[in-house]
Motif scaffolding. Structure first.
Motif, PDB file in Angstrom:
ATOM      1  N   VAL A   8       1.684  -7.609   7.153  1.00 25.45           N
ATOM      2  CA  VAL A   8       1.281  -7.313   5.781  1.00 25.45           C
ATOM      3  C   VAL A   8       2.528  -6.921   5.008  1.00 25.45           C
ATOM      4  O   VAL A   8       3.335  -6.115   5.474  1.00 25.45           O
ATOM      5  N   TYR A   9       2.713  -7.517   3.829  1.00 23.30           N
ATOM      6  CA  TYR A   9       3.897  -7.230   3.036  1.00 23.30           C
ATOM      7  C   TYR A   9       3.527  -7.068   1.568  1.00 23.30           C
ATOM      8  O   TYR A   9       2.485  -7.534   1.124  1.00 23.30           O
ATOM      9  N   LYS A  10       4.386  -6.394   0.841  1.00 24.79           N
ATOM     10  CA  LYS A  10       4.193  -6.173  -0.591  1.00 24.79           C
ATOM     11  C   LYS A  10       5.053  -7.164  -1.361  1.00 24.79           C
ATOM     12  O   LYS A  10       6.241  -7.313  -1.085  1.00 24.79           O
ATOM     13  N   ASN A  11       4.449  -7.846  -2.330  1.00 24.84           N
ATOM     14  CA  ASN A  11       5.194  -8.778  -3.156  1.00 24.84           C
ATOM     15  C   ASN A  11       6.025  -7.980  -4.154  1.00 24.84           C
ATOM     16  O   ASN A  11       5.494  -7.235  -4.971  1.00 24.84           O
ATOM     17  N   THR A  12       7.337  -8.148  -4.097  1.00 28.33           N
ATOM     18  CA  THR A  12       8.242  -7.434  -5.002  1.00 28.33           C
ATOM     19  C   THR A  12       8.940  -8.383  -5.967  1.00 28.33           C
ATOM     20  O   THR A  12       9.936  -8.008  -6.595  1.00 28.33           O
ATOM     21  N   ASN A  13       8.420  -9.595  -6.091  1.00 23.54           N
ATOM     22  CA  ASN A  13       9.006 -10.591  -6.986  1.00 23.54           C
ATOM     23  C   ASN A  13       8.414 -10.419  -8.384  1.00 23.54           C
ATOM     24  O   ASN A  13       7.273 -10.796  -8.643  1.00 23.54           O
ATOM     25  N   GLU A  14       9.188  -9.851  -9.293  1.00 21.39           N
ATOM     26  CA  GLU A  14       8.719  -9.598 -10.657  1.00 21.39           C
ATOM     27  C   GLU A  14       8.484 -10.887 -11.443  1.00 21.39           C
ATOM     28  O   GLU A  14       7.832 -10.854 -12.495  1.00 21.39           O
ATOM     29  N   LYS A  15       9.009 -12.007 -10.963  1.00 19.64           N
ATOM     30  CA  LYS A  15       8.815 -13.284 -11.646  1.00 19.64           C
ATOM     31  C   LYS A  15       7.401 -13.827 -11.450  1.00 19.64           C
ATOM     32  O   LYS A  15       7.023 -14.803 -12.066  1.00 19.64           O
TER      33      LYS A  15
END
Length: 166
Positions: A8-15
């Motif tokens: 499980v990961y957090k999306n940190t792509n602001e785009k």
């Protein structure tokens, strides 16, 4: 029944504003097995054929698929899926201006999984034949098949703890 570990990961792509800050799951792969590994696995199921025969047939299959693809054929492996070539190209203003050597930027092999009812590779069959596991600290929690669950592509399985992607 197989066991697949989900990271499980957090999306940190602001785009990607619709996805930013949300948590997603992805399959954590153990390793990549090569042709020899596949042949050894086939033999572990008690085949009568020796490793040289299994490897020979597997390598011949690989060469023949490559040959047929480069001749413009799609190759369907019943119950597995279809391999085919696809091209990526840049546009030209006119038909006459299109130059294969200039406008074709990539030729690659694509794969579409067999989705027929007798295929072992459909999403439904993969879900049915797989236990999902997620890592929590140094321990693992297993989630069995959940009745009535849909594709569940972005849901956190069973409400388990979350381990962010480094």
């Amino acid at each position: 029944m197989g066991q697949v570990t989900i990271k499980v990961y957090k999306n940190t792509n602001e785009k990607l504003p619709k996805c930013y800050g949300k948590y997603y799951g992805k399959v954590l792969h153990r390793e990549t097995l090569d042709t020899d590994d596949l042949a050894n696995h086939i033999m572990s199921h008690g085949t009568l054929y020796t490793d040289d025969v299994v490897l020979g047939v597997t390598r011949k299959l690989m060469r023949c698929i490559a040959e047929l693809l480069t001749e413009g054929y799609k190759v369907k492996l019943d119950g597995i899926g279809t391999l085919y070539l696809a091209a990526t190209s840049t546009g030209s203003d006119t038909y006459e201006d299109f130059d294969i050597s200039k406008n074709i930027t990539r030729i690659g092999v694509k794969f579409t999984a067999d989705q027929s009812n007798d295929s072992l590779y459909t999403a439904r069959m993969m879900r049915k034949n797989t236990n999902l596991t997620t890592k929590i600290g140094n321990s693992k929690v297993t989630f069995g098949e959940q009745e009535g669950s849909g594709s569940g592509g972005n849901e956190t399985p069973g409400g388990g703890a979350i381990e962010e992607e480094p």
